[in-house]
Design an enzyme around this catalytic site. Structure first.
Site, PDB file in Angstrom:
ATOM      1  N   CYS A 268       0.835  -1.200   0.000  1.00 56.72           N
ATOM      2  CA  CYS A 268       0.000   0.000   0.000  1.00 56.72           C
ATOM      3  C   CYS A 268       0.873   1.254   0.000  1.00 56.72           C
ATOM      4  O   CYS A 268       1.499   1.554  -1.006  1.00 56.72           O
ATOM      5  CB  CYS A 268      -0.996  -0.053   1.158  1.00 56.72           C
ATOM      6  SG  CYS A 268      -2.359   1.128   0.989  1.00 56.72           S
TER       7      CYS A 268
ATOM      8  N   HIS B 297      -2.963  -5.384   1.322  1.00 53.46           N
ATOM      9  CA  HIS B 297      -2.390  -5.729   2.628  1.00 53.46           C
ATOM     10  C   HIS B 297      -2.520  -7.227   2.899  1.00 53.46           C
ATOM     11  O   HIS B 297      -3.471  -7.649   3.567  1.00 53.46           O
ATOM     12  CB  HIS B 297      -3.137  -4.984   3.736  1.00 53.46           C
ATOM     13  CG  HIS B 297      -2.962  -3.509   3.743  1.00 53.46           C
ATOM     14  ND1 HIS B 297      -1.985  -2.873   4.478  1.00 53.46           N
ATOM     15  CD2 HIS B 297      -3.648  -2.530   3.111  1.00 53.46           C
ATOM     16  CE1 HIS B 297      -2.079  -1.568   4.308  1.00 53.46           C
ATOM     17  NE2 HIS B 297      -3.077  -1.335   3.478  1.00 53.46           N
TER      18      HIS B 297
ATOM     19  N   GLU C  85      -0.886  -8.916   4.974  1.00 54.52           N
ATOM     20  CA  GLU C  85      -0.646  -9.161   6.404  1.00 54.52           C
ATOM     21  C   GLU C  85      -1.932  -9.164   7.222  1.00 54.52           C
ATOM     22  O   GLU C  85      -1.946  -9.636   8.359  1.00 54.52           O
ATOM     23  CB  GLU C  85       0.342  -8.125   6.963  1.00 54.52           C
ATOM     24  CG  GLU C  85      -0.225  -6.742   7.225  1.00 54.52           C
ATOM     25  CD  GLU C  85      -0.355  -5.855   5.996  1.00 54.52           C
ATOM     26  OE1 GLU C  85      -0.738  -4.689   6.158  1.00 54.52           O
ATOM     27  OE2 GLU C  85      -0.081  -6.331   4.866  1.00 54.52           O
TER      28      GLU C  85
END
Length: 201
Positions: free
Chosen positions: A83, A182, A184
């Site tokens: 991002c 993202h 994660e």
């Protein structure tokens, strides 16, 4: 590839630092927070997490990290930007804020907040070259996209449906990796495993 787990830093100025550290550890790396220039000497790779790209650039400058980051990445330090981290790795911004600084390294032009503001954030799947096991779960939060790439950049993933179909959301150039989304936040560590393999490479 070496059997010794690589040590990968996560730039700890903003963003999902804890989540990246967890994903890296799940992907077989040692992980540590990076806040000072001297800490760059102890890592084999670096993640630039999300956040707000203009603020991240300012904080990197305030902490004396901007020039050392540019130098280490130019010298071959593997890096992965998610991002805002993608924006930080871009050589060019289509809509940069006045005076906005990036680290650079990937021959691409990125548009910030391309998918819209916070209210336009969404989840979806992305077919990603180099990642086995089917589409990657992707969380887009005020996400950028890649407007254009140079000849040395490999496009790894695009939006597959909707009115933004075809937009580039994952790229690689040498030992640099960037995604608009993202990984994660999803519990799917395959993109982090790809980066760990790049670092070991």
């Amino acid at each position: 590839m070496s059997s010794v787990p690589p040590t990968i830093g996560v730039l700890a100025l903003q963003g999902d630092v804890r989540e990246h550290i967890h994903a890296l550890e799940q992907a077989g790396a040692r992980a540590r927070r990076i806040r000072r220039p001297d800490e760059l000497d102890s890592i084999d790779g670096l993640i630039l997490p999300g956040g707000e790209s203009t603020t991240m650039g300012r904080l990197a400058a305030v902490f004396g990290l901007l020039t050392p980051l540019r130098e280490r990445i130019a010298a071959g330090l593997p890096a992965y930007g998610t991002c805002a981290g993608m924006i930080m790795l871009a050589d060019r911004l289509a809509d940069g804020a006045p005076g906005q600084q990036t680290i650079g390294g990937i021959d691409m032009t990125v548009r910030r907040n391309a998918f819209g503001r916070q209210v336009a954030s969404f989840e979806g799947t992305v077919e990603m070259t180099g990642v086995d096991g089917g589409p990657v779960e992707a969380v887009f939060i005020r996400a950028p996209w890649v407007e254009s790439t140079g000849p040395g950049v490999q496009v790894l993933g695009r939006i597959s449906r909707g009115d933004t179909a075809g937009r580039i959301v994952a790229v690689r150039q040498g030992r640099l990796l960037a995604t608009s989304f993202h990984p994660e936040l999803t519990g799917d560590t395959r993109v982090h495993r790809l980066f760990v393999d790049m670092v070991k490479g």
